[in-house]
Write a protein that holds these residues in place. Structure first.
Motif, PDB file in Angstrom:
ATOM      1  N   ARG A 141     -15.973  20.040 -78.208  1.00  0.00           N
ATOM      2  CA  ARG A 141     -15.601  20.241 -76.817  1.00  0.00           C
ATOM      3  C   ARG A 141     -14.117  19.934 -76.607  1.00  0.00           C
ATOM      4  N   ALA A 181     -22.353  16.010 -69.488  1.00  0.00           N
ATOM      5  CA  ALA A 181     -22.885  16.993 -70.429  1.00  0.00           C
ATOM      6  C   ALA A 181     -22.065  18.268 -70.288  1.00  0.00           C
ATOM      7  N   THR A 182     -21.905  18.993 -71.393  1.00  0.00           N
ATOM      8  CA  THR A 182     -21.020  20.158 -71.377  1.00  0.00           C
ATOM      9  C   THR A 182     -21.404  21.138 -70.269  1.00  0.00           C
ATOM     10  N   GLY A 183     -22.702  21.333 -70.072  1.00  0.00           N
ATOM     11  CA  GLY A 183     -23.144  22.299 -69.073  1.00  0.00           C
ATOM     12  C   GLY A 183     -22.856  21.855 -67.650  1.00  0.00           C
ATOM     13  N   ASP A 184     -22.692  20.557 -67.452  1.00  0.00           N
ATOM     14  CA  ASP A 184     -22.506  20.053 -66.084  1.00  0.00           C
ATOM     15  C   ASP A 184     -21.044  20.045 -65.656  1.00  0.00           C
ATOM     16  N   PRO A 197     -18.560  22.294 -65.099  1.00  0.00           N
ATOM     17  CA  PRO A 197     -18.044  23.092 -63.976  1.00  0.00           C
ATOM     18  C   PRO A 197     -18.552  22.574 -62.626  1.00  0.00           C
ATOM     19  N   HIS A 198     -19.814  22.166 -62.590  1.00  0.00           N
ATOM     20  CA  HIS A 198     -20.383  21.657 -61.355  1.00  0.00           C
ATOM     21  C   HIS A 198     -19.695  20.365 -60.921  1.00  0.00           C
TER      22      HIS A 198
END
Lengths: 291, 329, 350
Positions: free
Chosen positions: A23, B129-132, B134-135
């Motif tokens: 990342r 977490a990577t998916g969170d 942008p939120h």
């Protein structure tokens, strides 16, 4: 201002103590390639083989007897030779432009970020100093590789456009098949990238010591000039094997057939030594530096 | 550095700190030298959990250096730091994910938009977490009122917008502690109010807040605790209310006959003077019941007796200017 | 560990590792100790060299030139620093002369010889007359029918002017080698101190030749392998077909390539180490420019030579570590590995 309680509720997130390396590297690369300066430099480097190729084709060769540097005499044979053009322009750019590009990347990576106050953001996240150096090194290495590949690619394409896929002749007079020629260009590009990684590592080490990106650029530029001058002084022959640019002329060996590997291997090893020295110094400074 | 030696003498109201409360952060004997310059010396700072601690001090008093050492950015020359129970800088990696910070002004890349800058910052946040990401970034932008300008380049931001973006960076993740170094720098009055609102929201949610400022009104309005730094040392710290009272303990007595009251007190050897709002009685050497008893005994009508509150400004001026005056004399 | 200590440790360890790596590369290759080899007499050594057929090999030949030659334009061919040599063990060979950024390739396979110059993309094909090869071989076989007598004859001739000895051993290109040393007899008036030839102990192939001059320890001229591998070589190395677009010329073999239009005529006087080649060129030659854009010969002589006068008239002398050349204003010249005085004597006797 929105409701505080929703965002402040304890988050059910894995209690990791650091973000994944992938990342961080992705974020770093996005930052590098979103930077207008990066794109301008890559564009200029891409244009060099095109300009040189066109100039050699339409203006004629540089003329015999003009045995200047390595690049100049390589270029004398480049006009009719689509294999030589990318490698010759890489050899030419290795003398100044490519090192400066690598230095720019290295100077932005630490000194530039310190100057903007943005390095602090990652240190506070936190990103440990060791991982920071790793991410920064990978970023600089990727940029250097992309700079070389862009030049090699436009060099090959320019050669094809101007001269077709025939006439891939080595300095030894043998004619290569297209895959064999591309392999040679790839070897040359990889080797030049390795030299640039050494310069990038040195730039990172200087970058860790200062917060002025220009200091890094000036130091690398000065180093390149001083090293070239030292190479000219026969009295300092004992010093030459310690200078990174000592085997840069060996890049021309890629164009010989069969390819002599001695000079190239020595140059690769020398670059590796520079990388080890520079990164260890960079780590020492970065790990004790005030953020 | 003659002031630093005299400054330590002024640590009078130190006992006001409440050692019983759990501490979110603590420093002991903190000292930092830059070359031969003493930036910070003997800083023993306690940040109680859940408190909003205002760090006050004139420019150059060592606020930022202390904060940088607290966050592990700078290695102290001597002394220890404990942040959320972890030794810093040795184990800063365990504490920092739960700490949001805005130190030495906002630091962002001018060629990226506000959102891109925050995305880059968020990539390094362990708690996201990577998916969170942008939120979380969207929410933080919303929170500081930058949602509308999120996609504009940082280069074009006003000073206040830059400051807000920095604040958003500190609030990307739900934190246990938030450290804000001069958060209202460059903000207009409306922006300042919004920062106050954010601080009180954080406080309400149980987050410990350490906010440094040289603006006294800001600290007085938002903080539960105060630490005053002067010339690299903590000259006073504790709960804001206690500090204000301890600043100059006095009792204000309303009475119909001021002169009689004064005489009665003089007879009991209690120092006092006439003030516009009544008789001001110095409580350094006696307690309020003794004062009331003395007055009642002398037959003076006491309509009202209450503690006199000094403003933070008085306190601050006394703590930070006295040494200079002494130097001058 | 204390982070400062750790930082210093990392920096020192990394720098040391890198510096050692660089240092190893800086060490001259093959500077090993003199190997232990069974002793051999000079005659046995020369004999075995004559007897031995060069095996299939590939190697790098370095030419170290410390002649003290002035840097003159138009001497690009002398600017060769190294060459790669391939030999199939029979009668095919390939030599690649490396010049900065260019290369001259010479491929010889039986009766055909190619030379290709990458700098101007020209190829020259030379067909060697069949009989030439046969004649050469026949003559060689005659002479070398008995290597021991050939060696004896050769040594006898050389020993008239030199001392020949096997002087220790050396390591050349990681190979153990004998050192054959030719030293001029004290009566020889020469600038040279000795010529050393390193001969591979196993294959009896000369690996290195060094020319040492009086007053210096470093060889003035050294030609030798820096690395060598014995073994069969791929056959396609010895095939050459000129690349598309190259300018190809067919040439008939000549005894000597003509460098100058006016071939100097001359003869060798003297014997042994102090032989002098004396001859003359038309005086106009001195005023012609060797390169279209270069200075004329007289200009060069003015620049690099010293003006001298004597019984022979007046002229220029050019000195290097290994030899001296004298050219008079009327076009007479003398060249040799000798001091200037020997040259003036040689000119004077004419």
């Amino acid at each position: 201002m929105t409701d505080a309680t929703t965002t402040l509720a304890p988050a059910p997130v894995a209690r990791r103590s650091h973000a994944t390396l992938g990342r961080l590297v992705r974020a770093e690369l996005r930052w590098i390639y979103r930077r207008p300066r990066t794109l301008v430099v890559l564009g200029l480097l891409a244009a060099i083989p095109v300009i040189v190729g066109i100039a050699l084709t339409f203006v004629g060769s540089a003329g015999p007897g003009g045995g200047g540097g390595d690049g100049a005499s390589l270029l004398a044979t480049a006009a009719g030779n689509a294999l030589v053009l990318p490698i010759a322009t890489l050899a030419m750019a290795l003398n100044l432009l490519l090192p400066l590009s690598a230095a720019m990347s290295g100077s932005d990576a630490l000194a530039g970020e310190t100057a903007h106050g943005t390095l602090r953001g990652w240190l506070l996240a936190p990103v440990s100093r060791g991982r920071l150096l790793l991410v920064k090194s990978l970023g600089v290495a990727t940029f250097a590789l992309s700079a070389v590949l862009v030049m090699a690619a436009t060099g090959v394409l320019t050669g094809f456009v101007l001269n077709g896929t025939d006439g891939l002749v080595t300095l030894s007079g043998s004619t290569l098949s297209l895959p064999a020629a591309l392999l040679k260009v790839a070897i040359a590009a990889g080797w030049v990238a390795l030299q640039l990684w050494a310069i990038g590592a040195v730039a990172l080490a200087i970058s860790a010591w200062t917060e002025h990106p220009m200091v890094v650029l000036a130091s690398v530029l000065g180093g390149v000039i001083v090293f070239s001058v030292l190479q000219l002084l026969d009295a300092l022959e004992w010093l030459h094997p310690f200078l990174l640019n000592d085997s840069w002329l060996a890049l021309g060996d890629v164009l010989r057939d069969p390819m002599p590997t001695g000079g190239l291997a020595e140059g690769a090893l020398r670059a590796a030594c520079y990388i080890v020295i520079a990164l260890s110094i960079a780590y020492a400074k970065l790990s004790t530096k005030d953020g | 550095m003659s002031t630093s030696t005299t400054a330590t003498d002024v640590v009078a109201p130190e006992g006001a700190a409440t050692p019983a409360a759990a501490l979110a952060a603590q420093t002991r004997g903190l000292r930092k030298l830059y070359g031969r310059t003493v930036a910070v010396d003997h800083v023993d700072l306690d940040v109680p959990e859940g408190a909003v601690l205002g760090m006050l001090g004139p420019n150059g008093s060592g606020k930022t250096t202390t904060i940088r050492m607290l966050l592990g950015l700078v290695r102290p020359t001597a002394g220890t730091v404990s942040l959320l129970g972890h030794a810093v800088p040795e184990h800063a990696g365990h504490a920092l994910p739960d700490v949001g910070a805005l130190v030495e002004g906002p630091g962002f890349h001018p060629f990226l938009s506000g959102r891109e800058n925050l995305l880059r910052m968020a990539a390094a946040e362990p708690r996201l977490a990577t998916g969170d990401i942008p939120h979380a970034v969207g929410e933080a932008l919303e929170r500081v009122g930058l949602a509308a300008a999120a996609n504009r380049r940082y280069r074009g931001y006003s000073l206040g917008m830059k400051q807000r973006l920095g604040l958003a960076g500190a609030l990307l993740v739900p934190r246990r502690m938030v450290v804000l170094d001069e958060p209202t720098n460059g903000l207009d009055p409306a922006g300042t109010r919004e920062v106050r609102t954010i601080i009180s929201e954080l406080h309400a949610a149980g987050v410990t807040v350490l906010v440094s400022s040289h603006l006294l009104a800001e600290v007085e309005a938002t903080c539960t605790h105060v630490a005053v730094l002067h010339a690299g040392s903590v000259v006073a710290q504790g709960e804001l209310a206690e500090l204000l009272e301890s600043g100059s303990p006095a009792l204000l007595v309303s009475t119909t006959d001021g002169t009689a009251a004064m005489e009665a007190l003089r007879a009991s050897r209690i120092p006092s003077r006439l003030a516009p709002e009544g008789v001001r009685v110095d409580l350094t050497a006696c307690t309020p019941p003794e004062v009331i008893a003395a007055l009642v005994h002398a037959g003076v009508d006491v309509h009202e007796a209450r503690r006199a509150r000094t403003g933070l400004e008085d306190l601050f001026a006394r703590l930070t200017q006295e040494p200079d005056e002494e130097d001058g004399s | 560990m204390n982070p400062k200590k750790r930082a210093v440790t990392v920096a020192v360890a990394g720098t040391a590792a890198g510096a050692i790596g660089l240092g190893i590369m800086a060490m001259p290759a093959g500077a090993g100790e003199a190997p232990e080899l069974p002793s051999v007499s000079a005659q046995e050594l020369v004999e075995s060299v004559l007897k031995a057929d060069p095996p299939a090999l590939s190697g790098n030949v370095a030419i170290d030139n410390d002649l003290g030659l002035p840097a003159m334009p138009g001497m690009a061919m002398l600017n060769v620093e190294s060459a790669r040599v391939y030999h199939d063990g029979d009668h095919a060979s390939r030599i690649a002369l490396e010049q900065n950024g260019s290369e001259v390739t010479l491929v010889q396979n039986g009766g055909t010889a190619w030379s290709y110059d990458a700098a101007d993309n020209t190829a020259t094909k030379t067909t060697l007359p069949e009989n030439a090869e046969r004649k050469h071989k026949a003559a060689g076989q005659d002479e070398l029918a008995d290597p021991s007598s050939a060696a004896a004859t050769m040594l006898d001739y050389v020993r008239q002017s030199s001392t020949v000895a096997v002087d220790g051993t050396a390591t050349v290109a990681d190979r153990a080698a004998y050192e054959l040393v030719l030293t001029p007899k004290p009566t020889e008036r020469t600038l040279l101190r000795e010529v050393r030839i390193a001969v591979d102990a196993e294959n009896r192939l000369p690996l290195r030749m060094s020319v040492l001059t009086n007053g210096t320890t470093e060889p003035a001229l050294q030609i030798g392998f820096t690395d060598i591998d014995f073994g069969p070589q791929p056959a396609d190395l010895f095939e050459f077909s000129p690349p598309q677009g190259a300018e190809v010329t067919d040439s008939q073999p000549r005894n000597k390539p003509e460098q100058l239009p006016d071939k100097p005529a001359g003869e060798v006087t003297g014997e042994g180490w102090d032989s002098v080649y004396v001859g003359s060129v038309p005086p106009e030659t001195l005023d012609r420019r060797p390169d279209s854009d270069g200075p004329d010969a007289r200009g060069l002589l003015d620049q690099f030579g010293t003006r001298v006068q004597g019984e022979f008239g007046s002229g220029y002398v050019v000195s290097t570590k290994v030899g001296t050349a004298l050219i008079t204003d009327d076009g007479r010249f003398a060249v040799g590995a000798v001091p200037q005085q020997v040259l003036t004597e040689a000119l004077g006797t004419r």
